[in-house]
Design a protein around this motif. Structure first.
Motif: not given
Length: 359
Positions: A175-176, A332-337
């Motif tokens: 997303k960045y 609650g953990l992001t896919e990116e992480f």
């Protein structure tokens, strides 16, 4: 280079009740554009007006800046508004012109930071200057290279130094525009806590709708300021249109930002001590689990060796990754992480198995 309290002197001299704000267009396009934006930012929290005079482009043919004439516009904007002026320099010639037009804040861009020869040339040209000189992180995630740039400027007797975190390039689609890699900036901050650290959310996000989010995250990490690209007509800007905000949008962002206290009261410290102790226990458990996981990886490696099977099994890895992304989302953990975490775990596991196969 050693950390010194005096590194913050130039920032403290602003005597601000809020983080330092540097704002203005990605590129100076016309005199009218520069002056209009400067006047709209004059009575805000902006202390330094920024505008790109020379624009390094990835490929030829694009707008590469107006050059020296833009410095005249900045000088006029300073006379009319009283704001300090800032711009990026990439060569000794840029530095000489910027000093000639009395530009107050100079910064070394990401592409230039990646070239120690260029940084040394700039340091030699600016030797002993009393101007504020900031250095952006290099394009690639290399903290040593970033710090090396600062050290070259420091060795040249430049006392008003700071760093700008603008994120790092990657082939991965996220997303960045440029991945923050917060841990690199935090590591630098830990080594030099008094070296002013400024966030560049415009280049990290490449998206004006994410400016507030990333700036807030930086302030929560105790950053000292921000540099935000601001344009009167962002959609029609000559460069980086998608990441620029209007002066009114910038003012709203500054209102919406929450400034955290650096320290709390005794009750705060008591609660933090307990929570940090809890974190320490959980971290120890994580390491224990990872150690056990790698022992299983060793056993898998032995089975593959006994059966003459290749280490990498792509289908199995894809299944694991998909499952972990789904499970991580529930926690609650992001896919990116999750992707980043298990990529490293998978790489370590492969290393263990290869060691067994080659033993």
């Amino acid at each position: 280079m050693e950390n010194k309290k005096e590194m913050r002197n130039w920032l403290n001299e602003f005597n601000l009740s809020h983080p330092l704000v540097i704002a203005g267009p990605c590129s100076a396009e016309t005199e009218e554009q520069v002056l209009k934006i400067a006047h709209e930012l004059k009575d805000s929290d902006v202390s330094v007006f920024r505008a790109g005079i020379w624009k390094p482009r990835t490929r030829p043919g694009g707008f590469e800046g107006v050059g020296e004439i833009g410095l005249k516009w900045l000088k006029k904007a300073k006379a009319e508004t009283g704001m300090l002026m800032g711009t990026e320099v990439a060569t000794a010639a840029h530095c000489k012109l910027a000093l000639e037009y009395d530009i107050d804040v100079l910064w070394v861009g990401a592409r230039t930071t990646a070239n120690p020869f260029a940084v040394q040339e700039i340091a030699d040209t600016l030797k002993g200057t009393d101007k504020i000189v900031l250095i952006k992180n290099p394009v690639n995630p290399d903290m040593a290279l970033w710090l090396g740039g600062v050290e070259r400027l420091y060795a040249a007797g430049i006392e008003k130094l700071g760093v700008i975190h603008r994120g790092f390039s990657t082939y991965e689609k996220t997303k960045y525009r440029n991945i923050p890699e917060w841990q690199i900036a935090i590591e630098l901050q830990n080594k030099f806590p008094d070296l002013p650290l400024i966030i560049d959310p415009s280049h990290i996000t490449g998206n004006r709708n994410m400016i507030l989010e990333v700036t807030q995250e930086a302030l929560d990490l105790n950053y000292d300021g921000m540099i935000i690209e601001t344009h009167i007509d962002p959609d029609n800007a000559w460069s980086d249109a998608a990441q620029q905000v209007t002066p009114d949008a910038l003012k709203q962002i500054l209102k919406d930002l929450k400034i955290r206290n650096v320290n709390g009261d005794s009750d705060f410290e008591s609660k933090m001590t307990k929570l940090r102790a809890n974190i320490d226990v959980l971290d120890a458990n994580l390491l224990d689990l990872l150690g056990k996981r790698m022992k299983v990886a060793d056993e898998i490696g032995q089975v593959k060796k006994d059966n003459n099977v290749a280490v990498l099994q792509n289908n199995r890895w894809n299944e694991i990754q998909a499952k972990m992304i789904a499970e991580g989302g529930k926690k609650g953990l992001t896919e990116e992480f999750i992707v980043k975490l298990f990529k490293e775990i998978h790489q370590e596991s492969i290393g263990h198995q290869e060691k067994v196969l080659n033993s």
